[in-house]
Design an enzyme around this catalytic site. Structure first.
Site, PDB file in Angstrom:
ATOM      1  N   SER A   1      34.101  77.440  27.014  1.00 48.74           N
ATOM      2  CA  SER A   1      35.560  77.591  27.041  1.00 48.74           C
ATOM      3  C   SER A   1      36.176  77.645  25.642  1.00 48.74           C
ATOM      4  CB  SER A   1      36.194  76.473  27.876  1.00 48.74           C
ATOM      5  OG  SER A   1      35.748  76.564  29.226  1.00 48.74           O
TER       6      SER A   1
ATOM      7  N   ASN B   1      29.249  86.780  25.063  1.00 49.36           N
ATOM      8  CA  ASN B   1      28.437  86.903  26.279  1.00 49.36           C
ATOM      9  C   ASN B   1      29.320  87.516  27.374  1.00 49.36           C
ATOM     10  OD1 ASN B   1      26.779  86.660  28.462  1.00 49.36           O
ATOM     11  ND2 ASN B   1      26.822  84.422  28.552  1.00 49.36           N
TER      12      ASN B   1
ATOM     13  N   GLU C   1      23.618  79.361  33.506  1.00 50.30           N
ATOM     14  CA  GLU C   1      23.712  80.143  34.757  1.00 50.30           C
ATOM     15  C   GLU C   1      22.322  80.601  35.193  1.00 50.30           C
ATOM     16  OE1 GLU C   1      26.791  82.873  33.495  1.00 50.30           O
ATOM     17  OE2 GLU C   1      28.215  81.213  33.474  1.00 50.30           O
TER      18      GLU C   1
ATOM     19  N   LYS D   1      28.395  88.502  30.192  1.00 48.75           N
ATOM     20  CA  LYS D   1      27.858  88.206  31.533  1.00 48.75           C
ATOM     21  C   LYS D   1      27.803  89.506  32.357  1.00 48.75           C
ATOM     22  CE  LYS D   1      29.702  83.602  30.998  1.00 48.75           C
ATOM     23  NZ  LYS D   1      29.901  82.318  31.600  1.00 48.75           N
TER      24      LYS D   1
ATOM     25  N   HIS E   1      20.248  80.266  29.471  1.00 45.50           N
ATOM     26  CA  HIS E   1      21.676  80.024  29.752  1.00 45.50           C
ATOM     27  C   HIS E   1      21.781  79.165  31.018  1.00 45.50           C
ATOM     28  CE1 HIS E   1      25.840  80.724  30.878  1.00 45.50           C
ATOM     29  NE2 HIS E   1      26.050  81.094  29.633  1.00 45.50           N
TER      30      HIS E   1
ATOM     31  N   GLY F   1      33.045  78.136  31.430  1.00 43.87           N
ATOM     32  CA  GLY F   1      33.906  78.859  32.377  1.00 43.87           C
ATOM     33  C   GLY F   1      34.889  77.961  33.104  1.00 43.87           C
TER      34      GLY F   1
ATOM     35  N   GLU G   1      25.674  74.183  24.953  1.00 43.17           N
ATOM     36  CA  GLU G   1      26.614  74.651  25.976  1.00 43.17           C
ATOM     37  C   GLU G   1      26.654  73.623  27.115  1.00 43.17           C
ATOM     38  OE1 GLU G   1      27.607  79.045  25.635  1.00 43.17           O
ATOM     39  OE2 GLU G   1      26.057  78.829  27.130  1.00 43.17           O
TER      40      GLU G   1
HETATM   41  C1  PEP Z   1      28.929  81.145  28.265  1.00 44.49           C
HETATM   42  O1  PEP Z   1      28.777  81.558  29.411  1.00 44.49           O
HETATM   43  O2  PEP Z   1      28.001  81.193  27.456  1.00 44.49           O
HETATM   44  C2  PEP Z   1      30.234  80.598  27.915  1.00 44.49           C
HETATM   45  C3  PEP Z   1      30.310  79.882  26.832  1.00 44.49           C
HETATM   46  O3  PEP Z   1      31.268  80.885  28.782  1.00 44.49           O
HETATM   47  P1  PEP Z   1      32.809  80.484  28.610  1.00 44.49           P
HETATM   48  O4  PEP Z   1      33.201  80.764  27.161  1.00 44.49           O
HETATM   49  O5  PEP Z   1      33.544  81.365  29.573  1.00 44.49           O
HETATM   50  O6  PEP Z   1      32.925  79.043  28.930  1.00 44.49           O
END
Ligand code: PEP
Length: 242
Positions: A199, A8, A87, A10, A85, A162, A156
């Protein structure tokens, strides 16, 4: 068995540039590697890799300035669409009803949905994470699920996205079990694969692969670096049957 590594990006492009990224990316045959770039790059990246959109509209067409429909995404060569997601839920105010409409439209457009679910820190601290995630799954039970050839659910946890604080393999395995139960209860006909995201890095992917009992990973930050993402893809290629 299907195993997924989904990048992803983003609202970013790889700092090294797209050409250098694909020259450096090593995608093992055993893993389905999927790239989710920002909308305007879908077509370009679809010529080089399997592609996911990061979102889709909750309406099929019409006066919705700035939105992109699931059918348009499919026209650009995407095979997958990330839906719900955190976000999108937390920054852009998407609720479960909108997410259910997006899921239905993605399936209608022959996209494989990657539905994101996961609790925030307060919910986890209250011991309500499994119930919260089950409700997210229940509220997105749309009739189209019966026709979907496959659905991916990405666990998630919001506190892990993040932040550099990933869930451990054991935590992921426990939640993956709850997600399997909830999806078989609320989505009986659907063929579900489960991913973890939050992460994920080359450093923690070993524990996640060994203990996490999922079918792959959705990766944000680390997916912008082709060497790091290749190392994660390598871990995914070695995942055992869940
Ligand atoms: C995501 O935004 O789907 C995600 C898993 O981000 P990160 O790996 O940066 O935590």
């Amino acid at each position: 068995m299907r195993r997924y590594a989904i990048a992803n990006w983003k609202m970013n492009l790889p700092p090294a540039g797209v050409d250098a990224y694909f020259e450096r990316l090593r995608a093992p045959r055993e893993a389905s590697v999927v790239i989710a770039p920002p909308f305007p790059y879908l077509k370009e990246i679809a010529a080089r890799a399997t592609v996911a959109a990061q979102n889709c509209a909750d309406q099929p067409s019409g006066a919705f300035t700035g939105e992109v429909s699931a059918a348009m995404i499919r026209d650009c060569g995407a095979k997958f669409a990330i839906i719900g997601h955190s976000e999108r839920r937390n920054i852009f105010g998407e609720n479960d009803a909108m997410i259910a409409r997006k899921l239905a439209l993605a399936i209608d457009a022959a996209l494989t949905p990657v539905l994101c679910v996961g609790e925030n820190q307060n919910v986890r601290d209250d011991g309500q994470a499994a119930a919260f995630v089950a409700t997210q799954i229940k509220l997105t039970a749309v009739p189209q699920l019966e026709r979907a050839s496959e659905i991916l659910i990405a666990y998630e946890p919001v506190w892990a996205i993040g932040t550099g604080r990933n869930a451990t393999g054991a935590m992921v395995a426990e939640m993956a079990g709850h997600i399997r139960d909830a999806s078989s209860r609320f989505w009986p006909a659907a063929d579900v694969s489960i991913l973890y995201g939050g992460s994920v890095t080359p450093e923690n992917v070993g524990d996640l692969c060994e203990n996490g009992r999922v079918d792959g990973y959705l990766v944000g930050g680390a997916s912008l670096d082709p060497f790091k993402f290749s190392a994660i893809c390598e871990g995914v290629a070695g995942l055992a049957e869940t």
